[in-house]
Design a protein around this motif. Structure first.
Motif, PDB file in Angstrom:
ATOM      1  N   LEU A   1       0.817  -1.209   0.000  1.00  0.00           N
ATOM      2  CA  LEU A   1       0.000   0.000   0.000  1.00  0.00           C
ATOM      3  C   LEU A   1       0.855   1.265   0.000  1.00  0.00           C
ATOM      4  O   LEU A   1       0.521   2.257  -0.636  1.00  0.00           O
ATOM      5  CB  LEU A   1      -0.882  -0.030   1.256  1.00  0.00           C
ATOM      6  CG  LEU A   1      -2.209   0.691   1.190  1.00  0.00           C
ATOM      7  CD1 LEU A   1      -3.150  -0.083   0.267  1.00  0.00           C
ATOM      8  CD2 LEU A   1      -2.816   0.807   2.577  1.00  0.00           C
ATOM      9  N   LEU A   2       1.974   1.207   0.710  1.00  0.00           N
ATOM     10  CA  LEU A   2       2.793   2.409   0.877  1.00  0.00           C
ATOM     11  C   LEU A   2       3.726   2.649  -0.302  1.00  0.00           C
ATOM     12  O   LEU A   2       4.327   3.715  -0.407  1.00  0.00           O
ATOM     13  CB  LEU A   2       3.608   2.320   2.164  1.00  0.00           C
ATOM     14  CG  LEU A   2       2.828   2.530   3.451  1.00  0.00           C
ATOM     15  CD1 LEU A   2       3.689   2.214   4.655  1.00  0.00           C
ATOM     16  CD2 LEU A   2       2.318   3.960   3.550  1.00  0.00           C
ATOM     17  N   MET A   3       3.874   1.630  -1.172  1.00  0.00           N
ATOM     18  CA  MET A   3       4.709   1.772  -2.371  1.00  0.00           C
ATOM     19  C   MET A   3       6.121   2.253  -2.018  1.00  0.00           C
ATOM     20  O   MET A   3       6.855   1.542  -1.363  1.00  0.00           O
ATOM     21  CB  MET A   3       4.057   2.732  -3.367  1.00  0.00           C
ATOM     22  CG  MET A   3       2.614   2.425  -3.656  1.00  0.00           C
ATOM     23  SD  MET A   3       2.450   1.291  -5.012  1.00  0.00           S
ATOM     24  CE  MET A   3       2.586   2.425  -6.380  1.00  0.00           C
ATOM     25  N   GLU A   4       6.439   3.476  -2.444  1.00  0.00           N
ATOM     26  CA  GLU A   4       7.826   3.943  -2.258  1.00  0.00           C
ATOM     27  C   GLU A   4       8.150   4.204  -0.794  1.00  0.00           C
ATOM     28  O   GLU A   4       9.310   4.330  -0.420  1.00  0.00           O
ATOM     29  CB  GLU A   4       8.104   5.191  -3.116  1.00  0.00           C
ATOM     30  CG  GLU A   4       7.360   6.430  -2.695  1.00  0.00           C
ATOM     31  CD  GLU A   4       6.014   6.530  -3.404  1.00  0.00           C
ATOM     32  OE1 GLU A   4       5.534   7.650  -3.570  1.00  0.00           O
ATOM     33  OE2 GLU A   4       5.445   5.497  -3.802  1.00  0.00           O
ATOM     34  N   ASN A   5       7.102   4.300   0.048  1.00  0.00           N
ATOM     35  CA  ASN A   5       7.361   4.506   1.469  1.00  0.00           C
ATOM     36  C   ASN A   5       7.370   3.187   2.246  1.00  0.00           C
ATOM     37  O   ASN A   5       7.212   3.182   3.466  1.00  0.00           O
ATOM     38  CB  ASN A   5       6.299   5.432   2.066  1.00  0.00           C
ATOM     39  CG  ASN A   5       6.459   6.853   1.573  1.00  0.00           C
ATOM     40  OD1 ASN A   5       7.589   7.311   1.372  1.00  0.00           O
ATOM     41  ND2 ASN A   5       5.360   7.531   1.343  1.00  0.00           N
ATOM     42  N   ALA A   6       7.546   2.093   1.526  1.00  0.00           N
ATOM     43  CA  ALA A   6       7.466   0.767   2.147  1.00  0.00           C
ATOM     44  C   ALA A   6       8.421   0.620   3.332  1.00  0.00           C
ATOM     45  O   ALA A   6       8.145  -0.149   4.253  1.00  0.00           O
ATOM     46  CB  ALA A   6       7.756  -0.315   1.110  1.00  0.00           C
ATOM     47  N   GLU A   7       9.493   1.390   3.333  1.00  0.00           N
ATOM     48  CA  GLU A   7      10.468   1.230   4.425  1.00  0.00           C
ATOM     49  C   GLU A   7       9.907   1.685   5.765  1.00  0.00           C
ATOM     50  O   GLU A   7      10.476   1.401   6.812  1.00  0.00           O
ATOM     51  CB  GLU A   7      11.782   1.946   4.098  1.00  0.00           C
ATOM     52  CG  GLU A   7      11.796   3.438   4.332  1.00  0.00           C
ATOM     53  CD  GLU A   7      11.057   4.216   3.236  1.00  0.00           C
ATOM     54  OE1 GLU A   7      10.857   5.419   3.415  1.00  0.00           O
ATOM     55  OE2 GLU A   7      10.663   3.615   2.195  1.00  0.00           O
ATOM     56  N   ARG A   8       8.751   2.385   5.725  1.00  0.00           N
ATOM     57  CA  ARG A   8       8.130   2.804   6.990  1.00  0.00           C
ATOM     58  C   ARG A   8       7.568   1.609   7.760  1.00  0.00           C
ATOM     59  O   ARG A   8       7.346   1.698   8.967  1.00  0.00           O
ATOM     60  CB  ARG A   8       6.974   3.761   6.710  1.00  0.00           C
ATOM     61  CG  ARG A   8       7.416   5.157   6.394  1.00  0.00           C
ATOM     62  CD  ARG A   8       6.179   6.046   6.421  1.00  0.00           C
ATOM     63  NE  ARG A   8       6.428   7.278   5.712  1.00  0.00           N
ATOM     64  CZ  ARG A   8       5.481   7.987   5.106  1.00  0.00           C
ATOM     65  NH1 ARG A   8       4.236   7.540   5.107  1.00  0.00           N
ATOM     66  NH2 ARG A   8       5.762   9.108   4.511  1.00  0.00           N
ATOM     67  N   VAL A   9       7.313   0.522   7.083  1.00  0.00           N
ATOM     68  CA  VAL A   9       6.771  -0.655   7.745  1.00  0.00           C
ATOM     69  C   VAL A   9       7.867  -1.300   8.574  1.00  0.00           C
ATOM     70  O   VAL A   9       8.887  -1.722   8.043  1.00  0.00           O
ATOM     71  CB  VAL A   9       6.217  -1.657   6.727  1.00  0.00           C
ATOM     72  CG1 VAL A   9       5.698  -2.900   7.414  1.00  0.00           C
ATOM     73  CG2 VAL A   9       5.121  -1.012   5.900  1.00  0.00           C
TER      74      VAL A   9
END
Lengths: 706, 503
Positions: free
Chosen positions: A146-154
């Protein structure tokens, strides 16, 4: 709040080595003899659980509480360690329940005391635990997608709860080092993988358990940071009850739980059904349910012991519910609960009561005596929630009255119609995915919005703004035309409705046209019909793009509206006749006396002869044996009330007032059809017959009687 | 969101301000001027806001308790005396008490602190409070962060240069930090004069007191509305999604649900939805609150006569089974906000999966409106709904054994229940690796067999022996007899069941 905190992933590693088969040395009497049968019988010797049994049942209790309170997004992976690691389940949501775990544990069975202790080790399990923490969960995967390019926030954090029997403090240190080392290695592996995640934070909870009566060889140690990634704490606990208590405290710490004791629960005694005693039941839930107490530092709540941070419980008093009336409480939070002692009689009485659909309000015991309802217990779909109710003053108190605001002075809103509209536009869950014709996923909520859009394309809000929605005769068309697609039957019904209206027009039936805001009599009859037809056209036109069948309804409407010249001519005649109606009054009176029920049956026959179906529809409507449809719309005042007739020239205050009263009254009941059609309060019966057959009808009527 | 105005009435507020022109002003006059402007704004555009007025020096006093009567607040402004030194901490403690007594700990409040940036001296001064901040016990906790959701707005009757010349600004910034960053400091731009004070309060009004206007929509039916109090932005997960969610100004109705199905849901906040009439410039004409102003009244009257969707919706909600009202006579539309997310209520399921009933094969509410598709049932039952086995307390184990024994004595009538309870115990014992228990219960059943009275049914002895034997086999732990999913079934005897065929 963080979804992916340490408590998202919990790995249990339970030692399955031979020494875990040892007894915990805490006896359980299981043979409780009933008094009158005990003569001469020696009860069976008490038995005791093994260290393994104690560990497993305590960890199952931990999971039970966790699953009750967090059925989603909090996951457990269960690992058993002996000569190798046995991973009993996965992170998938389907694997997350007690039954699965119990079945897997039964398959493993108790440790074999005769196995070679040299090949067995808890280390296998700890290594597997680190490995499993690197595995991505469904929730992490979903969030990353869902976060795509912000996946590292997971984030990827987790907790390892290891229950073992350690030999010494240095043995414990060795276990910690092993975990540290393994995390380091696996993080390197995960860095180069798409379906593994590096561990950012791992909490190791080492529980050393040993038989009751022995000395512990391992010392307790509070949480300590071993590296930026790993923290570790050591608990040295005697087996049996003590281990269960420890895990109960841990589950509360790990998942931010708090305890509430419901007191004064009236319950029938098992032995004496007529008496009832009061019981207490302790429940666990997320601590936010106590947020008001925590913030205000309310310490005068009875029952809170000061034994330690997790021994505290807040006591709330049961208020016996009176009725099951539906009430919308102002609720600021709802939290799932889990009974501390799930199988005890008071607990199961309370939970069954709630599962049967009753709600219980809970009261704060206060010294001052004022009664404050602060919580409510209620079940929804088989889950029990503790609701937090607002007990302080409302900032919304004393709201302005809606009648003083915009639109507040308008009195003829179509309240009942909109109530029906809301009923038709209620929602229901669609759990199975549906697809559109083009194969894309259909979102039910979008369908709901579409429907509202269609249903409101033409929707006048007030009664005096509409004619067609005040006419029962239009209902069959109005109720189907808003649909996305019509059936052949729907089209037929629409056509019938239109024919019916044509017929009404030909017979010069009055229409419920509002005279609000107009002076005098209001529009003439043919003008009324023009207004009605225009409105109907507006309604149908709003939907012609829905389908080809909608188009056909419009075509029918347009065809029927443009009447042939002779029809117009006949209408004119009709109007003249209307003017003469007074004169024919006497004849009507005579006819009235001759009326009989059989007439209508006979007349039907006459009319059916050579008549198309539109006439039939009309007959059925007017015949005395067809009852009025039950959901009659409220009717507006008619244009030809006697009062209005008289009020030519300046209007007196009295007539203004009585008009107003009559208007108001007329909305409360459906006007008697005779009065509606009356001239000077006299109604002519069977007008339509006269129109069809001229004076012959009367003769026919006579003939039929002979 | 109630407001507490906290006004500094220490001596330093009486310092004169040099203004061109004849009259001499003091800082407190500037403050009163700014607050007058704020109150006037609220009286016209934000009149449902409850406001309280607190004055403080070394002591504090509640001048006006929470009210919507802005005349009273205004009067109080002109009746303020001058006192001694500034003592901010005690005033903030006072604010905590006032708010908690009135609203509890869940309602967000705005605190407007009006001061001149002189923070007092010695004990009780802000510097002293901050210096001792780390040495506090639970009993004399610093009042910040406030024990309720809050915004702290500090209105300084001083300009930035003046505050920066000492450490005042720094101290005030610390205050905002201590309130978890919730709040803001306002200073006067340029020289201290009425105009600049106005512009400073104008900024506060823009930030915190502009009414929230929205459009309520149901398909093509729409109405302009004011939502009061203003819905506040909400952070769902600070890590994954740190951007606060704000409320769209299009409030779209997507469908309807019976009140019994919604069933007292937890909500973030509740708001009044008041129909308003907007003129072309987008200014509000009337919010429907009676007003003495005649012009507005006539505008209200006109607006009152134009049909409004809100009134229709409100009326129908009240009339039908969707009971939705304040118990009081005056009622209005109310909106509750759920926590943002795909599934705000577990018993309704995912919002996106809710669709129109006309799409269902048959009406889920039934033809007579006698059933409902809600609540949704979860896949797995909770422990209290599934008869789990817990033997942590000896009483739990004893109860389960007693149940078996009770049924054993009523064989063969209770054959089914006997085996049901027996299998429940067997399963749990196998899962917990508690094989000794199986052996123990087997021994017990064997003993029961020997104690059977002469009058007992012959089947009883057969079943007890069979059950004991099966338990003994399971207690060996061999996979053949100790399979979890396998149940002990009643022994098929000549006596068991009249329906069984005899060959």
């Amino acid at each position: 709040m963080k979804i992916f905190s340490e408590s998202h992933k919990t790995v249990f590693v339970v030692d399955h080595c031979p020494y875990m088969a040892e007894s915990c040395r805490q006896h359980v009497e299981f043979d409780m003899l009933v008094k009158n049968r005990t003569q001469g019988i020696i009860p069976l010797a008490p038995i005791s659980k093994s260290l393994w049994t104690c560990s497993v049942e305590s960890s199952m209790e931990y999971c039970r509480i966790m699953y009750d309170i967090f059925p989603f997004r909090k996951l457990v992976n269960f690992i058993v360690s002996d000569s190798g690691a046995h991973v009993l389940n996965s992170w998938t949501q389907e694997d997350q329940n007690l039954q699965e775990l119990m079945a897997a544990l039964a398959a493993v069975g108790p440790p074999n005391p005769r196995a070679d202790p040299e090949c067995c080790s808890i280390l296998h399990g700890l290594v597997a635990a680190v490995e499993t923490l690197c595995k991505i969960t469904e929730y992490q995967h979903e969030a990353r997608t869902l976060l795509m390019e912000n996946a590292e926030r997971v984030g990827n954090r987790g907790r390892i709860i290891c229950i073992t029997n350690a030999k010494s403090d240095s043995h414990v240190r060795m276990l910690e080092d092993c975990v540290q080392e393994t995390i380091h290695e696996h993080n390197k592996l995960a860095a180069n993988s798409d379906h593994l995640m590096q561990i950012q934070k791992c909490e190791l909870v080492l529980i050393h358990t040993y038989p009751v009566g022995e000395d512990s060889l391992v010392s307790d140690r509070p949480k300590k940071e071993l590296s930026p990634v790993l923290t570790s704490e050591v608990h040295s606990v005697r087996a049996g009850r003590h281990l269960a208590t420890k895990l109960n405290i841990l589950v509360q710490q790990h998942f931010d739980l708090a305890s509430t004791t419901i007191t004064n629960i009236p319950m029938k005694e098992e032995q004496h059904a007529n008496t009832s005693a009061n019981y207490d039941v302790e429940l666990l839930h997320h601590k936010d349910a106590h947020v008001d107490f925590l913030k205000s530092g309310d310490t005068h709540l009875g029952g809170s012991s000061r034994e330690g941070p997790f021994k505290e419980t807040i006591t709330l008093k049961w208020c016996t519910p009176r009725t099951n009336n539906i009430e919308l409480h102002y609720c600021t939070g709802a939290y799932r609960i889990s009974p501390v002692d799930v199988n005890s009689r008071p607990s199961s009485c309370l939970t069954n009561f709630l599962l049967n659909g009753r709600s219980v309000l809970l009261e704060q015991p206060r010294k001052s005596g004022s009664k404050v309802i602060s919580h409510m217990l209620s079940s929804h779909g088989g889950e029990i929630f503790l609701h937090v109710l607002s007990s302080s003053r409302s900032i919304l108190e004393d709201p302005p009255s809606i009648s003083e605001g915009c639109g507040g002075r308008v009195t003829d809103y179509r309240i009942t119609d909109f109530g029906e509209f809301m009923r038709e536009n209620r929602l229901t869950p669609f759990l199975d995915p549906r697809y559109k014709i083009d194969g894309s996923l259909e979102i039910p909520l979008e369908r709901a919005k579409d429907q509202l859009e269609k249903h409101t394309r033409y929707w006048p809000m007030i009664i005096s703004q509409t004619t067609i929605f005040n006419m029962q005769a239009v209902v069959p068309l109005a109720s189907v035309i808003v649909k996305e697609a019509l059936t052949e039957e729907d089209v037929l019904n629409c056509q019938k409705t239109i024919y019916n209206l044509v017929d009404m027009e030909r017979k010069n039936d009055p229409l419920p046209i509002s005279t609000v805001g107009t002076r005098g009599k209001g529009p003439k009859r043919d003008e009324q019909y023009r207004i009605m037809w225009n409105e109907l056209e507006t309604l149908v036109r709003a939907h012609i793009n829905n389908s080809e069948k909608h188009q056909r309804v419009l075509e029918c409407l347009m065809a029927c509206r443009s009447k042939p010249p002779e029809e117009e001519e006949r209408k004119k005649r009709g109007r003249k006749r209307e003017d003469k109606e007074d004169k024919s009054e006497k004849a009507v009176k005579d006819y009235e006396q001759e009326k009989s029920w059989q007439d209508s049956e006979r007349l039907k026959g006459i009319l059916e002869r050579g008549k198309e179906e539109l006439a039939e529809a009309e007959i059925i409507k007017d015949s005395p044996d067809s009852p009025e449809p039950p959901n009659k719309k409220p009717l507006v005042e008619m244009d030809e009330t006697p009062q209005m007739e008289k009020s030519k020239g300046p209007v007196s205050l009295l007539s203004l007032w009585s008009n107003r009263i009559n208007t108001a009254n007329s909305r409360k009941h459906q006007e008697f059809a005779g009065r509606l059609n009356s001239v000077n309060n006299r109604a002519e019966l069977y007008q339509h017959l006269k129109e069809e057959n001229g004076m012959e009808t009367t003769e026919n009527g006579k003939a039929s009687r002979q | 969101m109630p407001t507490v105005v906290v006004m500094d009435v220490s001596l330093s507020m009486t310092r004169p301000v040099s203004i061109e022109g004849s009259e001499e002003y003091q800082r407190k006059h500037l403050a009163a001027h700014g607050l007058t402007m704020l109150f006037e704004h609220m009286a016209t555009n934000y009149k449902l806001e409850f406001t309280a007025l607190v004055v403080f020096s070394s002591l504090w006093e509640l001048m006006v308790p929470f009210t919507r009567d802005y005349n009273t607040l205004q009067e109080a402004l002109s009746n303020m005396d001058d006192y001694d030194k500034t003592c901010l901490e005690s005033a903030l403690v006072g604010v905590c008490n006032i708010v908690q007594q009135e609203w509890g700990g869940a309602i967000p409040c705005q605190v407007v602190l009006v001061t001149d940036g002189c923070l007092g001296i010695g004990r009780g001064s802000l510097r002293h409070s901050l210096a001792t901040h780390n040495q506090r016990s639970e009993n004399n906790r610093f009042p910040l962060p406030f024990p309720f959701p809050s915004k702290l707005y500090i209105m300084c009757m001083a300009n930035l240069e003046e505050l920066q010349s000492t450490d005042s600004l720094e101290c005030l910034e610390r205050l905002i930090d201590l309130n978890n960053g919730e709040g803001q400091i306002f200073t006067i731009d340029g020289p201290l004069c009425l105009k600049n004070v106005q512009s400073m309060f104008g900024k506060l009004i823009d930030l915190a007191y502009t009414p929230f206007h929205a459009v309520l929509k149901c398909g093509h039916l729409t109405a302009d509305v004011q939502v009061f109090p203003r819905p506040e932005p909400f952070v769902v997960d600070e890590e994954i999604d740190p951007i606060p969610k704000v409320i769209n100004t299009d409030l779209e109705i997507v469908g309807f649900i019976d009140i019994a199905d919604i069933s007292s849901p937890p909500v973030l906040s509740r708001h009044l939805v008041l129909p308003i009439a907007l003129n072309k410039e987008g200014d509000e004409v009337g919010t429907g609150i009676t007003d003495d102003n005649e012009d507005e009244n006539s505008a209200n009257q006109i607006a009152g006569k134009i049909p409004n969707f809100c009134v229709l919706l409100h009326g129908s909600l009240k009339e039908t089974l969707f009971i939705f009202a304040d118990s009081k006579k005056k009622s209005n539309l109310m909106m509750s906000l759920f926590e943002p997310g795909p599934e705000p209520l577990p018993w309704l399921g995912k919002m996106a999966q809710l669709g129109p009933i006309s799409d269902a094969k048959e009406n889920p509410y039934g033809e007579d409106d006698n059933k409902s598709p809600f609540p949704l049932q979860p896949k797995n039952k909770r422990s209290y709904a599934q008869n789990v086995t817990v033997w942590i307390k000896p009483s739990g184990l004893q109860t389960d054994v007693q149940k078996i024994l009770r049924n054993a004595r009523k064989l063969p009538e209770k054959t089914q229940t006997f085996y049901k309870e027996l299998n429940r115990l067997r399963k749990a014992a196998l899962a917990f690796g508690f094989l000794d228990l199986l052996k123990g219960v087997a021994d017990m059943l064997e003993r029961e067999c020997t104690l059977l009275p002469d009058t007992a049914h012959p089947d009883a002895a057969f079943q007890l022996t069979h059950a004991a034997q099966q338990l003994k086999l399971a207690s060996t732990g061999t996979s053949e007899y100790a399979a979890y999913d396998q149940n002990i079934t009643p022994l098929h005897t000549d006596f068991s069941g009249s329906s069984s065929d005899r060959m």
